[in-house]
Design an enzyme around this catalytic site. Sequence first.
Site, PDB file in Angstrom:
ATOM      1  CG  ASP A  49      -1.700   1.233   1.434  1.00 32.51           C
ATOM      2  OD1 ASP A  49      -2.375   1.648   0.478  1.00 32.51           O
ATOM      3  OD2 ASP A  49      -1.642   1.823   2.537  1.00 32.51           O
ATOM      4  CG  ASP A  51      -1.950   7.631   0.351  1.00 32.73           C
ATOM      5  OD1 ASP A  51      -1.210   8.621   0.405  1.00 32.73           O
ATOM      6  OD2 ASP A  51      -2.570   7.298  -0.680  1.00 32.73           O
TER       7      ASP A  51
END
Length: 248
Positions: A49, A51
């Site tokens: 991922d 953020d």
Amino acid sequence: MGSFIKQLFFSLLEKTKGRNKLSSLNKEEKKKKKKMEKKKKMKLHLVLDLDQTLLHYVPVSELSDKEKYIMQELDSRVDLLSSFNGGTPRHLIKLRPFLREFLKEANKLFRMHVYTMGTYGYARYILSEIDPGKRYFGNRVITREKSPHSKTLDRISADQRRVVIVDDNASAWPQHKPNLVQVKQYIYFRYQMTNNDSEEEFYSHAEKKSDESRSNGSLSKVLKILQKAHTRFQEEEDSYDLRLLIRD
């Protein structure tokens, strides 16, 4: 004479049994060696991922008064990125400590993918900064345009037993919890901080001019988990499910 022949017969029989046993052991060793060599060629996959896992993003307009000093440091800090509109910075992106080392080392062990709920344009901008030569991720990027609601490994071309996910948000992976190594959420700016009664945690890292540890922070710890799991997968004869190894 008969006794001598009898002894010779049994001696030859024992030698034949020994050779057959040795031959059988050699075959088993060769079979095991071939099996382990095949395992070492299997591709292991790492899905990352962006953020609050690898970085923290903030609109410039959301900087607190105590964080605005950062605007004067943009040119001198390698851990800060910015996007511009007409020459004016609109957003800041703070890279998580140990990120570049993490990517370099993880790339030696895994085929890496980015999976983000951000836009494709946003993801490509981030990757142009942290992976400009496409050495780590190539074009293996999945964004919300392709996966708008939740994340799924069905979009990754890989045996799911050999995939590890690193994400701060477990709820984004409702069907793949066994694959997930959940990392502590990375919040550098006051933006997106939750209320906390602790005076120590009332101020953001940026306001305190502090940061997560490089040597003992989340990415460093996750890398050790990945390295250990990778070693066990390659060295343990019956370890074919990477999901079990990241739990030990």
